[in-house]
Design a protein around this motif. Structure first.
Motif, PDB file in Angstrom:
ATOM      1  N   ALA A  31       0.833  -1.208   0.000  1.00 40.44           N
ATOM      2  CA  ALA A  31       0.000   0.000   0.000  1.00 40.44           C
ATOM      3  C   ALA A  31       0.863   1.252   0.000  1.00 40.44           C
ATOM      4  O   ALA A  31       0.511   2.251  -0.629  1.00 40.44           O
ATOM      5  N   ALA A  32       2.004   1.198   0.674  1.00 39.21           N
ATOM      6  CA  ALA A  32       2.893   2.359   0.707  1.00 39.21           C
ATOM      7  C   ALA A  32       3.491   2.628  -0.673  1.00 39.21           C
ATOM      8  O   ALA A  32       3.653   3.780  -1.066  1.00 39.21           O
ATOM      9  N   ILE A  33       3.803   1.565  -1.401  1.00 44.08           N
ATOM     10  CA  ILE A  33       4.411   1.736  -2.727  1.00 44.08           C
ATOM     11  C   ILE A  33       3.362   2.144  -3.762  1.00 44.08           C
ATOM     12  O   ILE A  33       3.575   3.069  -4.547  1.00 44.08           O
ATOM     13  N   PHE A  34       2.226   1.452  -3.756  1.00 39.00           N
ATOM     14  CA  PHE A  34       1.236   1.659  -4.810  1.00 39.00           C
ATOM     15  C   PHE A  34       0.066   2.539  -4.398  1.00 39.00           C
ATOM     16  O   PHE A  34      -0.790   2.856  -5.221  1.00 39.00           O
ATOM     17  N   GLY A  35      -0.012   2.915  -3.134  1.00 39.14           N
ATOM     18  CA  GLY A  35      -1.098   3.761  -2.662  1.00 39.14           C
ATOM     19  C   GLY A  35      -2.234   2.941  -2.079  1.00 39.14           C
ATOM     20  O   GLY A  35      -2.754   2.050  -2.730  1.00 39.14           O
ATOM     21  N   ALA A  36      -2.595   3.241  -0.849  1.00 42.87           N
ATOM     22  CA  ALA A  36      -3.672   2.510  -0.170  1.00 42.87           C
ATOM     23  C   ALA A  36      -4.989   2.757  -0.887  1.00 42.87           C
ATOM     24  O   ALA A  36      -5.338   3.888  -1.210  1.00 42.87           O
ATOM     25  N   GLY A  37      -5.705   1.688  -1.139  1.00 35.92           N
ATOM     26  CA  GLY A  37      -7.005   1.805  -1.795  1.00 35.92           C
ATOM     27  C   GLY A  37      -6.922   2.031  -3.288  1.00 35.92           C
ATOM     28  O   GLY A  37      -7.939   2.149  -3.949  1.00 35.92           O
ATOM     29  N   TRP A  38      -5.736   2.087  -3.817  1.00 33.66           N
ATOM     30  CA  TRP A  38      -5.557   2.307  -5.243  1.00 33.66           C
ATOM     31  C   TRP A  38      -5.630   0.985  -5.973  1.00 33.66           C
ATOM     32  O   TRP A  38      -5.314  -0.069  -5.422  1.00 33.66           O
ATOM     33  N   ALA A  39      -6.018   0.997  -7.222  1.00 35.76           N
ATOM     34  CA  ALA A  39      -6.236  -0.234  -7.989  1.00 35.76           C
ATOM     35  C   ALA A  39      -4.971  -1.068  -8.132  1.00 35.76           C
ATOM     36  O   ALA A  39      -5.030  -2.297  -8.109  1.00 35.76           O
ATOM     37  N   LEU A  40      -3.812  -0.441  -8.259  1.00 32.64           N
ATOM     38  CA  LEU A  40      -2.570  -1.193  -8.466  1.00 32.64           C
ATOM     39  C   LEU A  40      -2.211  -2.047  -7.248  1.00 32.64           C
ATOM     40  O   LEU A  40      -1.795  -3.197  -7.395  1.00 32.64           O
ATOM     41  N   ALA A  41      -2.400  -1.506  -6.053  1.00 36.98           N
ATOM     42  CA  ALA A  41      -2.137  -2.285  -4.836  1.00 36.98           C
ATOM     43  C   ALA A  41      -3.089  -3.473  -4.784  1.00 36.98           C
ATOM     44  O   ALA A  41      -2.686  -4.587  -4.423  1.00 36.98           O
ATOM     45  N   ARG A  42      -4.320  -3.258  -5.147  1.00 34.27           N
ATOM     46  CA  ARG A  42      -5.292  -4.343  -5.142  1.00 34.27           C
ATOM     47  C   ARG A  42      -4.926  -5.424  -6.146  1.00 34.27           C
ATOM     48  O   ARG A  42      -5.095  -6.618  -5.885  1.00 34.27           O
ATOM     49  N   ILE A  43      -4.405  -5.031  -7.289  1.00 33.63           N
ATOM     50  CA  ILE A  43      -3.956  -5.999  -8.298  1.00 33.63           C
ATOM     51  C   ILE A  43      -2.810  -6.838  -7.748  1.00 33.63           C
ATOM     52  O   ILE A  43      -2.760  -8.050  -7.958  1.00 33.63           O
ATOM     53  N   VAL A  44      -1.880  -6.208  -7.037  1.00 35.07           N
ATOM     54  CA  VAL A  44      -0.767  -6.947  -6.438  1.00 35.07           C
ATOM     55  C   VAL A  44      -1.294  -7.965  -5.437  1.00 35.07           C
ATOM     56  O   VAL A  44      -0.860  -9.120  -5.424  1.00 35.07           O
ATOM     57  N   TYR A  45      -2.248  -7.568  -4.598  1.00 38.22           N
ATOM     58  CA  TYR A  45      -2.834  -8.505  -3.635  1.00 38.22           C
ATOM     59  C   TYR A  45      -3.496  -9.682  -4.344  1.00 38.22           C
ATOM     60  O   TYR A  45      -3.366 -10.836  -3.920  1.00 38.22           O
ATOM     61  N   ILE A  46      -4.196  -9.415  -5.426  1.00 37.44           N
ATOM     62  CA  ILE A  46      -4.856 -10.479  -6.195  1.00 37.44           C
ATOM     63  C   ILE A  46      -3.818 -11.407  -6.807  1.00 37.44           C
ATOM     64  O   ILE A  46      -3.966 -12.638  -6.772  1.00 37.44           O
ATOM     65  N   LEU A  47      -2.742 -10.848  -7.355  1.00 40.23           N
ATOM     66  CA  LEU A  47      -1.692 -11.670  -7.954  1.00 40.23           C
ATOM     67  C   LEU A  47      -0.997 -12.552  -6.915  1.00 40.23           C
ATOM     68  O   LEU A  47      -0.666 -13.710  -7.196  1.00 40.23           O
ATOM     69  N   VAL A  48      -0.803 -12.032  -5.717  1.00 40.18           N
ATOM     70  CA  VAL A  48      -0.208 -12.842  -4.645  1.00 40.18           C
ATOM     71  C   VAL A  48      -1.144 -13.992  -4.285  1.00 40.18           C
ATOM     72  O   VAL A  48      -0.704 -15.133  -4.116  1.00 40.18           O
ATOM     73  N   GLY A  49      -2.428 -13.715  -4.185  1.00 41.77           N
ATOM     74  CA  GLY A  49      -3.401 -14.763  -3.896  1.00 41.77           C
ATOM     75  C   GLY A  49      -3.458 -15.823  -4.984  1.00 41.77           C
ATOM     76  O   GLY A  49      -3.498 -17.024  -4.701  1.00 41.77           O
ATOM     77  N   LEU A  50      -3.444 -15.400  -6.235  1.00 40.23           N
ATOM     78  CA  LEU A  50      -3.436 -16.349  -7.348  1.00 40.23           C
ATOM     79  C   LEU A  50      -2.145 -17.155  -7.372  1.00 40.23           C
ATOM     80  O   LEU A  50      -2.151 -18.344  -7.718  1.00 40.23           O
ATOM     81  N   SER A  51      -1.038 -16.530  -6.991  1.00 42.05           N
ATOM     82  CA  SER A  51       0.241 -17.238  -6.922  1.00 42.05           C
ATOM     83  C   SER A  51       0.203 -18.348  -5.883  1.00 42.05           C
ATOM     84  O   SER A  51       0.716 -19.446  -6.105  1.00 42.05           O
ATOM     85  N   ALA A  52      -0.420 -18.066  -4.750  1.00 38.39           N
ATOM     86  CA  ALA A  52      -0.558 -19.092  -3.710  1.00 38.39           C
ATOM     87  C   ALA A  52      -1.399 -20.249  -4.230  1.00 38.39           C
ATOM     88  O   ALA A  52      -1.065 -21.424  -4.014  1.00 38.39           O
ATOM     89  N   ALA A  53      -2.486 -19.933  -4.916  1.00 34.98           N
ATOM     90  CA  ALA A  53      -3.328 -20.991  -5.472  1.00 34.98           C
ATOM     91  C   ALA A  53      -2.563 -21.816  -6.501  1.00 34.98           C
ATOM     92  O   ALA A  53      -2.667 -23.043  -6.536  1.00 34.98           O
TER      93      ALA A  53
END
Length: 74
Positions: A31-53
């Protein structure tokens, strides 16, 4: 297949470090790098979740083939 495993493992390390920072210091690096609540941070979170799967596949394959048990006995 090797490239996707490297990418997903890298994303999992990033996610793990981020959660460690959140747990220890209450600091969200993504969130600090991409901005809290910003779409890019959310995309990173989704990619991490998909990576775990995605990494469940090689993990279950290694456990099913006996590779996991063989490495523990060394």
């Amino acid at each position: 297949m090797k490239i996707i495993n490297i990418v997903t493992l890298t994303l999992l390390v990033v996610g793990g470090v981020n959660w460690g920072l959140v747990g220890l210091f209450g600091f969200d690096l993504v969130a600090a790098i991409f901005g809290a609540g910003w779409a890019l941070a959310r995309i990173v979170y989704i990619l991490v979740g998909l990576s775990a799967a995605w990494q469940v596949i090689p993990l279950s394959s290694a456990m099913g083939s006996g590779e996991f048990a063989a490495r523990q006995n060394r």
